[in-house]
Design a protein around this motif. Structure first.
Motif, mmCIF file in Angstrom:
data_model
loop_
_atom_site.group_PDB
_atom_site.id
_atom_site.type_symbol
_atom_site.label_atom_id
_atom_site.label_comp_id
_atom_site.label_asym_id
_atom_site.label_seq_id
_atom_site.Cartn_x
_atom_site.Cartn_y
_atom_site.Cartn_z
ATOM 1 N N ASP A 105 18.201 -21.774 109.031
ATOM 2 C CA ASP A 105 17.837 -21.080 107.801
ATOM 3 C C ASP A 105 19.074 -20.823 106.933
ATOM 4 O O ASP A 105 19.045 -21.003 105.709
ATOM 5 C CB ASP A 105 17.151 -19.752 108.109
ATOM 6 C CG ASP A 105 15.746 -19.951 108.653
ATOM 7 O OD1 ASP A 105 15.221 -21.076 108.542
ATOM 8 O OD2 ASP A 105 15.180 -18.982 109.202
ATOM 9 N N PHE A 106 20.149 -20.389 107.566
ATOM 10 C CA PHE A 106 21.394 -20.140 106.841
ATOM 11 C C PHE A 106 21.930 -21.428 106.236
ATOM 12 O O PHE A 106 22.273 -21.487 105.054
ATOM 13 C CB PHE A 106 22.433 -19.521 107.781
ATOM 14 C CG PHE A 106 23.776 -19.265 107.132
ATOM 15 C CD1 PHE A 106 24.123 -17.996 106.708
ATOM 16 C CD2 PHE A 106 24.699 -20.294 106.952
ATOM 17 C CE1 PHE A 106 25.357 -17.748 106.111
ATOM 18 C CE2 PHE A 106 25.933 -20.065 106.352
ATOM 19 C CZ PHE A 106 26.255 -18.789 105.940
ATOM 20 N N PHE A 110 22.280 -22.152 102.286
ATOM 21 C CA PHE A 110 23.623 -22.334 101.727
ATOM 22 C C PHE A 110 23.751 -23.689 101.045
ATOM 23 O O PHE A 110 24.341 -23.804 99.967
ATOM 24 C CB PHE A 110 24.676 -22.182 102.829
ATOM 25 C CG PHE A 110 26.084 -22.131 102.310
ATOM 26 C CD1 PHE A 110 26.496 -21.084 101.499
ATOM 27 C CD2 PHE A 110 26.994 -23.125 102.632
ATOM 28 C CE1 PHE A 110 27.802 -21.030 101.021
ATOM 29 C CE2 PHE A 110 28.289 -23.081 102.154
ATOM 30 C CZ PHE A 110 28.699 -22.029 101.353
ATOM 31 N N ASP A 111 23.173 -24.711 101.654
ATOM 32 C CA ASP A 111 23.206 -26.044 101.045
ATOM 33 C C ASP A 111 22.463 -26.043 99.705
ATOM 34 O O ASP A 111 22.937 -26.628 98.722
ATOM 35 C CB ASP A 111 22.577 -27.057 102.000
ATOM 36 C CG ASP A 111 22.706 -28.494 101.495
ATOM 37 O OD1 ASP A 111 23.839 -28.932 101.244
ATOM 38 O OD2 ASP A 111 21.669 -29.173 101.342
ATOM 39 N N PHE A 112 21.325 -25.372 99.659
ATOM 40 C CA PHE A 112 20.559 -25.278 98.410
ATOM 41 C C PHE A 112 21.351 -24.530 97.339
ATOM 42 O O PHE A 112 21.390 -24.933 96.169
ATOM 43 C CB PHE A 112 19.224 -24.578 98.657
ATOM 44 C CG PHE A 112 18.454 -24.283 97.403
ATOM 45 C CD1 PHE A 112 17.723 -25.283 96.768
ATOM 46 C CD2 PHE A 112 18.471 -23.006 96.842
ATOM 47 C CE1 PHE A 112 17.023 -25.018 95.596
ATOM 48 C CE2 PHE A 112 17.773 -22.734 95.677
ATOM 49 C CZ PHE A 112 17.054 -23.749 95.052
ATOM 50 N N LEU A 140 24.192 -13.473 104.538
ATOM 51 C CA LEU A 140 24.041 -14.121 103.238
ATOM 52 C C LEU A 140 22.772 -13.550 102.605
ATOM 53 O O LEU A 140 21.728 -13.518 103.244
ATOM 54 C CB LEU A 140 23.939 -15.634 103.402
ATOM 55 C CG LEU A 140 23.817 -16.509 102.146
ATOM 56 C CD1 LEU A 140 24.388 -17.899 102.425
ATOM 57 C CD2 LEU A 140 22.361 -16.654 101.698
ATOM 58 N N VAL A 141 22.870 -13.093 101.354
ATOM 59 C CA VAL A 141 21.725 -12.504 100.660
ATOM 60 C C VAL A 141 21.387 -13.375 99.451
ATOM 61 O O VAL A 141 22.210 -13.543 98.544
ATOM 62 C CB VAL A 141 22.021 -11.066 100.204
ATOM 63 C CG1 VAL A 141 20.785 -10.456 99.558
ATOM 64 C CG2 VAL A 141 22.492 -10.213 101.374
ATOM 65 N N LYS A 146 17.851 -11.659 103.564
ATOM 66 C CA LYS A 146 19.116 -11.507 104.284
ATOM 67 C C LYS A 146 19.112 -12.458 105.478
ATOM 68 O O LYS A 146 18.234 -12.380 106.336
ATOM 69 C CB LYS A 146 19.304 -10.067 104.767
ATOM 70 C CG LYS A 146 19.430 -9.035 103.657
ATOM 71 C CD LYS A 146 19.686 -7.670 104.246
ATOM 72 C CE LYS A 146 19.827 -6.610 103.160
ATOM 73 N NZ LYS A 146 18.552 -6.344 102.479
ATOM 74 N N ILE A 147 20.100 -13.352 105.518
ATOM 75 C CA ILE A 147 20.191 -14.344 106.585
ATOM 76 C C ILE A 147 21.513 -14.138 107.315
ATOM 77 O O ILE A 147 22.585 -14.275 106.722
ATOM 78 C CB ILE A 147 20.110 -15.788 106.033
ATOM 79 C CG1 ILE A 147 18.890 -15.934 105.121
ATOM 80 C CG2 ILE A 147 20.056 -16.790 107.172
ATOM 81 C CD1 ILE A 147 18.828 -17.267 104.401
ATOM 82 N N GLY A 148 21.450 -13.795 108.583
ATOM 83 C CA GLY A 148 22.638 -13.472 109.345
ATOM 84 C C GLY A 148 23.540 -14.654 109.627
ATOM 85 O O GLY A 148 23.103 -15.801 109.671
#
Length: 336
Positions: A105-106, A110-112, A140-141, A146-148
């Motif tokens: 998911d992170f 992040f790639d997007f 990352l928000v 919120k993605i840890g």
């Protein structure tokens, strides 16, 4: 800052292929002065290799040493580094050291974010006490989610929170393919900027001629389209052809970069802009406000490499809203 995180994620993926653990160190707070400010990060691989830096070099060895327990136990820890008696900068650094094991998911988010040039946040929970704490984590928000930085990340509302706004990676568009354009591309890439080079087919160049370039566009001015020109983008027009510069300037008249540099003396700039106005009398004043010509700070630059440094320095001063001065003449601290 975003390009540093991009390098860290890339290094994590490479370490994962080698089945090596990685730990992330983040400066989350500072008392006094320091070589760099909160929000800087460094990735440590299990073999001791470091990607990035949080200071000038003195702190990093201690971080690597303290990261050993995080590798062993997978539990985050707070490290306090008092540089008042060891560094040239008299400050106390509060450094969060945590396992860095981002999930799918992170990585997808992040790639997007990178590809779509979106803004996002990074938040980190911390405490100003040394020790191991399972509920210290970074996230990352994006779009409210919120993605840890790891699957088991926790967010304790009682902890202090460091919040950092992250902008898209800074982008430099170079229009031109002569030797000085190659040097500017190389230096900008070393700075961490994403570089797009635009050249006409007649110049018979390719991306292999521009070390560090991310994108190479072979396009004539009449059909030129450069995507994603935003306030995190600078353009430098340097074809060494007056006619071609004018045509490319007309092609980008609807764009709104934070900086538009013109190579050549002031007399050439005035002629170029006067002729441009003849073609486009309705162009707004804001378009002219972003034009800097001759491009670069007056540092006595003569070689292509020195000119590249002068141009990059001016772009930084414009984007950071700083009036260039010698630091020895500056009153107070460097960073506010």
């Amino acid at each position: 800052m975003t390009h540093e995180l991009k390098n860290i994620v890339r290094a994590y993926k490479a370490a994962k292929k080698k089945k090596q653990k990685t730990v992330l160190a983040t400066v989350v707070a500072l008392e006094g002065s320091s070589y760099r400010r909160p929000g800087v990060r460094m990735l440590i691989r299990e073999d001791g290799k470091r990607i990035g830096a949080v200071s000038g070099g003195c702190v990093e060895k201690e971080i690597v040493r303290q990261a050993e327990t995080v590798f062993k136990d997978d539990v985050p820890k707070m490290m306090i580094y008092d540089g008042r008696y060891r560094l040239g900068c008299e400050g106390i650094l509060y450094i969060l050291i945590e396992p860095f094991v981002p999930g799918v998911d992170f990585l997808n988010a992040f790639d997007f974010i990178l590809k779509s040039r979106k803004q996002f946040k990074i938040i980190s929970s911390y405490i100003k006490e040394e020790g191991n704490y399972a509920d210290l984590s970074s996230f990352l928000v994006f779009n409210g989610d919120k993605i840890g930085f790891r699957a088991t990340a926790l967010l304790n509302g009682d902890r202090m929170v460091f919040e950092q706004d992250m902008k898209p990676c800074f982008k430099l568009v170079i229009i031109g393919a002569e030797h000085d354009a190659v040097q500017l591309c190389s230096y900008a890439s070393l700075t961490g900027w994403e570089v797009t080079v635009v050249a006409s087919a007649a110049e018979e160049k390719s991306i292999t001629d521009f070390p560090g370039a991310n994108i190479f566009i072979t396009e004539e001015p009449e059909t030129l389209f450069i995507p994603d020109i935003d306030k995190q983008t600078a353009i430098v027009l340097m074809t060494h052809s007056y006619v071609r510069d004018l045509k490319y300037l007309l092609a980008i008249k609807e764009s709104a970069p934070v900086y538009l540099g013109l190579l050549g003396p002031a007399k050439r700039r005035e002629k170029l802009l006067n002729e441009f106005m003849d073609y486009c009398p309705e162009v707004s004043d804001t378009f002219f406000d972003m034009i800097h010509g001759p491009a670069g700070l007056d540092i006595g630059a003569e070689t292509a490499q020195e000119i590249a440094l002068a141009i990059l320095s001016e772009i930084l001063s414009v984007t950071r809203n700083k009036e260039p001065i010698m630091l020895k003449n500056k009153l107070g601290s460097i960073h506010t």
